[in-house]
Design a protein around this motif. Structure first.
Motif, PDB file in Angstrom:
ATOM      1  N   LEU A 118       0.046   9.931   6.022  1.00  0.00           N
ATOM      2  CA  LEU A 118       0.880   9.008   6.783  1.00  0.00           C
ATOM      3  C   LEU A 118       0.431   7.574   6.555  1.00  0.00           C
ATOM      4  O   LEU A 118      -0.748   7.310   6.268  1.00  0.00           O
ATOM      5  N   GLN A 119       1.348   6.627   6.754  1.00  0.00           N
ATOM      6  CA  GLN A 119       0.999   5.226   6.552  1.00  0.00           C
ATOM      7  C   GLN A 119      -0.108   4.755   7.487  1.00  0.00           C
ATOM      8  O   GLN A 119      -0.875   3.855   7.144  1.00  0.00           O
ATOM      9  N   LYS A 120      -0.224   5.385   8.651  1.00  0.00           N
ATOM     10  CA  LYS A 120      -1.251   4.941   9.597  1.00  0.00           C
ATOM     11  C   LYS A 120      -2.661   5.152   9.045  1.00  0.00           C
ATOM     12  O   LYS A 120      -3.613   4.500   9.505  1.00  0.00           O
ATOM     13  N   ILE A 142       0.860  -1.189   0.000  1.00  0.00           N
ATOM     14  CA  ILE A 142       0.000   0.000   0.000  1.00  0.00           C
ATOM     15  C   ILE A 142       0.893   1.235   0.000  1.00  0.00           C
ATOM     16  O   ILE A 142       1.686   1.443   0.922  1.00  0.00           O
ATOM     17  N   CYS A 143       0.781   2.043  -1.057  1.00  0.00           N
ATOM     18  CA  CYS A 143       1.585   3.258  -1.216  1.00  0.00           C
ATOM     19  C   CYS A 143       0.677   4.469  -1.045  1.00  0.00           C
ATOM     20  O   CYS A 143      -0.316   4.614  -1.767  1.00  0.00           O
ATOM     21  N   THR A 165       2.762  -1.337   4.637  1.00  0.00           N
ATOM     22  CA  THR A 165       2.590   0.109   4.494  1.00  0.00           C
ATOM     23  C   THR A 165       3.922   0.758   4.860  1.00  0.00           C
ATOM     24  O   THR A 165       4.751   0.147   5.541  1.00  0.00           O
ATOM     25  N   PHE A 166       4.137   1.986   4.427  1.00  0.00           N
ATOM     26  CA  PHE A 166       5.385   2.674   4.779  1.00  0.00           C
ATOM     27  C   PHE A 166       5.210   4.168   4.583  1.00  0.00           C
ATOM     28  O   PHE A 166       4.294   4.629   3.895  1.00  0.00           O
ATOM     29  N   ASP A 167       6.100   4.919   5.216  1.00  0.00           N
ATOM     30  CA  ASP A 167       6.147   6.369   5.029  1.00  0.00           C
ATOM     31  C   ASP A 167       7.278   6.706   4.067  1.00  0.00           C
ATOM     32  O   ASP A 167       8.384   6.163   4.174  1.00  0.00           O
TER      33      ASP A 167
END
Length: 286
Positions: free
Chosen positions: A41-43, A34-35, A61-63
């Motif tokens: 934010l990834q949250k 998931i981009c 997921t990532f920031d």
């Protein structure tokens, strides 16, 4: 369900923070990356990631560098560019997730900017499919006049003044997302003003690679007809950048789906979970 904080290096060496979601003691059969969109934010994507993990998917997921848990300096000292998210961050996240799962490809679920970078990813062949939620060029000239005026003010006045005064763009104060590194904000304005999004950077010579014509895998866009940014014209413009890709578009009407609004980002909220079955179906249609 396992939720594990991880760290990996971007293609340009910057440390990125991510979270892995997957069910307990289950084989990693499908990897979903998931981009996020610009300023998210990834949250924000954790509810969807958790839901997919509960259904047996391994999700990351990532920031991006300069955002959230991947910001390691004051923003005015951050030199990240929007193009770095596509050429370095997303490819690194793909490789990390594949290394973790042992699989050969991921399904990329991208929100807005997160689904619009495949054409500059050196490892694009490792992406089996893109599900671009609110994916488009964000071209200002195609926006509804009132919203276009707001966007032009932000891109041409608010962002440059913020970058000059503070060394970064303060978006939180105007409720347009997270504060952005100045070069991210500058390129975002360029790409949405000129049209053709990341191709703008290619045409300017900022990015030396262009894989858009090499992309043959499926790209599905899911957007809402009350989205001022990812409207019909901008979605079509985005898909035109990939002449050989398999393309599909779902245009959602909020009222028909039982909602007052969907807009550019509400599909990811738990309140709109009824729409996640469509995302799941597209993930499964490989």
């Amino acid at each position: 369900m396992v939720q594990q904080t991880v760290q990996f290096a971007s293609g340009n060496g910057q440390p990125l923070a991510g979270i892995l979601f997957h069910a307990d003691n289950i084989a990693h059969n499908t990897a979903v990356l998931i981009c996020g969109g610009t300023g998210f934010l990834q949250k924000y994507y954790a509810p969807l990631a958790t839901w997919l993990a509960d259904k047996g998917y391994t999700v990351l997921t990532f920031d991006y560098q300069g955002i959230g848990a991947s910001r390691h300096t004051p923003l005015k000292q951050c030199h990240a560019r929007l193009q770095d998210w596509g050429t370095d961050d997303i490819p690194a996240a793909v490789d990390f997730l594949l290394g973790y799962t042992g699989l050969s490809q991921v399904v990329l679920v991208g929100h807005s900017a997160g689904g619009q970078m495949l054409g500059v990813m050196h490892n694009h062949a490792k992406v089996a499919k893109v599900v671009a939620i609110a994916g488009s060029t964000g071209h200002v000239v195609n926006m509804r006049p009132e919203f276009a005026r707001q966007a032009k003010f932000m891109f041409n006045v608010y962002m440059p003044i913020n970058n000059l005064l503070f060394g970064y763009t303060k978006l939180k104060r105007i409720k347009w997302g997270e504060d952005l590194p100045r070069h991210v904000a500058r390129q975002w304005a360029q790409w949405c003003t000129a049209g053709h999004y990341v191709k703008t950077a290619i045409d300017r010579g900022d990015i030396a690679v262009d894989y858009h014509a090499d992309i043959t895998q499926p790209i599905t866009v899911i957007h809402a007809d009350d989205d001022d940014i990812a409207n019909d014209a901008n979605v079509a413009e985005f898909l035109s950048l990939y002449p050989h890709a398999q393309k599909n578009v779902y245009t959602l009407n909020p009222k028909e789906q039982g909602f007052n609004s969907i807009g550019h980002n509400l599909i990811f909220r738990p309140s709109h979970q009824a729409l996640w079955d469509l995302v799941l179906r597209e993930i499964q249609l490989l």
